[in-house]
Design a protein around this motif. Sequence first.
Motif, PDB file in Angstrom:
ATOM      1  N   UNK A   4     -11.048   0.706  -8.183  1.00 17.25           N
ATOM      2  CA  UNK A   4     -10.327   1.877  -8.677  1.00 17.25           C
ATOM      3  C   UNK A   4      -8.845   1.529  -8.729  1.00 17.25           C
ATOM      4  N   UNK A   5      -8.212   1.845  -9.861  1.00 20.02           N
ATOM      5  CA  UNK A   5      -6.773   1.602 -10.035  1.00 20.02           C
ATOM      6  C   UNK A   5      -6.056   2.943 -10.123  1.00 20.02           C
ATOM      7  N   UNK A   6      -5.060   3.127  -9.257  1.00 22.95           N
ATOM      8  CA  UNK A   6      -4.330   4.387  -9.197  1.00 22.95           C
ATOM      9  C   UNK A   6      -2.831   4.135  -9.165  1.00 22.95           C
ATOM     10  N   UNK A   7      -2.083   5.224  -9.331  1.00 23.46           N
ATOM     11  CA  UNK A   7      -0.629   5.198  -9.193  1.00 23.46           C
ATOM     12  C   UNK A   7      -0.237   6.217  -8.136  1.00 23.46           C
TER      13      UNK A   7
ATOM     14  N   UNK B 140      -4.675   3.001   2.947  1.00 21.39           N
ATOM     15  CA  UNK B 140      -3.922   2.241   1.941  1.00 21.39           C
ATOM     16  C   UNK B 140      -2.441   2.607   1.967  1.00 21.39           C
ATOM     17  N   UNK B 141      -2.126   3.855   2.263  1.00 17.69           N
ATOM     18  CA  UNK B 141      -0.734   4.313   2.274  1.00 17.69           C
ATOM     19  C   UNK B 141       0.050   3.765   3.472  1.00 17.69           C
ATOM     20  N   UNK B 142      -0.647   3.382   4.526  1.00 17.82           N
ATOM     21  CA  UNK B 142       0.036   2.871   5.724  1.00 17.82           C
ATOM     22  C   UNK B 142       0.904   1.653   5.422  1.00 17.82           C
ATOM     23  N   UNK B 143       0.475   0.827   4.472  1.00 17.63           N
ATOM     24  CA  UNK B 143       1.277  -0.352   4.106  1.00 17.63           C
ATOM     25  C   UNK B 143       2.639   0.068   3.561  1.00 17.63           C
ATOM     26  N   UNK B 144       2.664   1.167   2.808  1.00 16.41           N
ATOM     27  CA  UNK B 144       3.924   1.672   2.261  1.00 16.41           C
ATOM     28  C   UNK B 144       4.826   2.233   3.346  1.00 16.41           C
ATOM     29  N   UNK B 145       4.227   2.866   4.330  1.00 20.29           N
ATOM     30  CA  UNK B 145       5.007   3.487   5.404  1.00 20.29           C
ATOM     31  C   UNK B 145       5.852   2.429   6.104  1.00 20.29           C
ATOM     32  N   UNK B 146       5.272   1.290   6.384  1.00 18.56           N
ATOM     33  CA  UNK B 146       6.027   0.221   7.045  1.00 18.56           C
ATOM     34  C   UNK B 146       7.186  -0.241   6.186  1.00 18.56           C
TER      35      UNK B 146
ATOM     36  N   UNK C 286      -9.363  -0.526  -3.791  1.00 17.49           N
ATOM     37  CA  UNK C 286      -8.283   0.253  -4.391  1.00 17.49           C
ATOM     38  C   UNK C 286      -7.106  -0.641  -4.740  1.00 17.49           C
ATOM     39  N   UNK C 287      -6.613  -0.503  -5.970  1.00 14.83           N
ATOM     40  CA  UNK C 287      -5.345  -1.090  -6.386  1.00 14.83           C
ATOM     41  C   UNK C 287      -4.423   0.088  -6.651  1.00 14.83           C
ATOM     42  N   UNK C 288      -3.329   0.179  -5.889  1.00 15.67           N
ATOM     43  CA  UNK C 288      -2.426   1.327  -5.988  1.00 15.67           C
ATOM     44  C   UNK C 288      -1.010   0.849  -6.304  1.00 15.67           C
ATOM     45  N   UNK C 289      -0.516   1.244  -7.492  1.00 15.65           N
ATOM     46  CA  UNK C 289       0.837   0.912  -7.932  1.00 15.65           C
ATOM     47  C   UNK C 289       1.757   2.048  -7.476  1.00 15.65           C
ATOM     48  N   UNK C 290       2.738   1.718  -6.655  1.00 18.43           N
ATOM     49  CA  UNK C 290       3.587   2.726  -6.018  1.00 18.43           C
ATOM     50  C   UNK C 290       5.015   2.642  -6.556  1.00 18.43           C
ATOM     51  N   UNK C 291       5.495   3.765  -7.067  1.00 20.78           N
ATOM     52  CA  UNK C 291       6.811   3.821  -7.691  1.00 20.78           C
ATOM     53  C   UNK C 291       7.715   4.819  -6.977  1.00 20.78           C
ATOM     54  N   UNK C 292       8.991   4.437  -6.851  1.00 23.04           N
ATOM     55  CA  UNK C 292       9.982   5.415  -6.417  1.00 23.04           C
ATOM     56  C   UNK C 292      10.146   6.420  -7.546  1.00 23.04           C
ATOM     57  N   UNK C 293      10.198   7.703  -7.217  1.00 25.64           N
ATOM     58  CA  UNK C 293      10.344   8.755  -8.222  1.00 25.64           C
ATOM     59  C   UNK C 293      11.333   9.800  -7.731  1.00 25.64           C
ATOM     60  N   UNK C 294      11.885  10.529  -8.678  1.00 25.25           N
ATOM     61  CA  UNK C 294      12.742  11.653  -8.325  1.00 25.25           C
ATOM     62  C   UNK C 294      12.303  12.869  -9.124  1.00 25.25           C
ATOM     63  N   UNK C 295      12.523  14.036  -8.546  1.00 18.26           N
ATOM     64  CA  UNK C 295      12.130  15.285  -9.193  1.00 18.26           C
ATOM     65  C   UNK C 295      13.129  15.667 -10.269  1.00 18.26           C
TER      66      UNK C 295
END
Length: 129
Positions: free
Chosen positions: A4-7, A116-122, A78-87
């Motif tokens: 599964x590929x997500x953003x 999967x999100x734990x990697x981003x937290x670090x 899971x492949x998750x592409x994570x982007x910085x975003x602003x409102x």
Amino acid sequence: MKRIEVVAAVICQGGRVFATQRGYGEWKDWWEFPGGKMEAGETPEAALKREIREELSAEISVGRLLGTVEHDYPAFHLTMHCYFCSLLSEALRLNEHEAARWLAKEELGGVRWLPADLQLIEQLKSIDL
């Protein structure tokens, strides 16, 4: 194994990061960054904008790629592409999640994140928000 590929949108504002709590499924009550599955032919940026409109009734600006997380869950990869975003709009409405919080860097460890999100937290703990 199913793939599964997500953003995911890492929405930052005022030194805080926006987190949402899942309200359904196997991972109900766990915390995550908002986002979702990419549709065929969709760019990651377009998918993020669509997903945030659907989940939060909000408009975002998609910034730089924070990173891509690869994680094996029991039933899928899971492949998750994570982007910085602003409102671009202030109002947020929870259409799919049961709760949401703005977390300061020192509060990031205070919720139960999806694996999967734990990697981003670090990563986020080591940069200026």
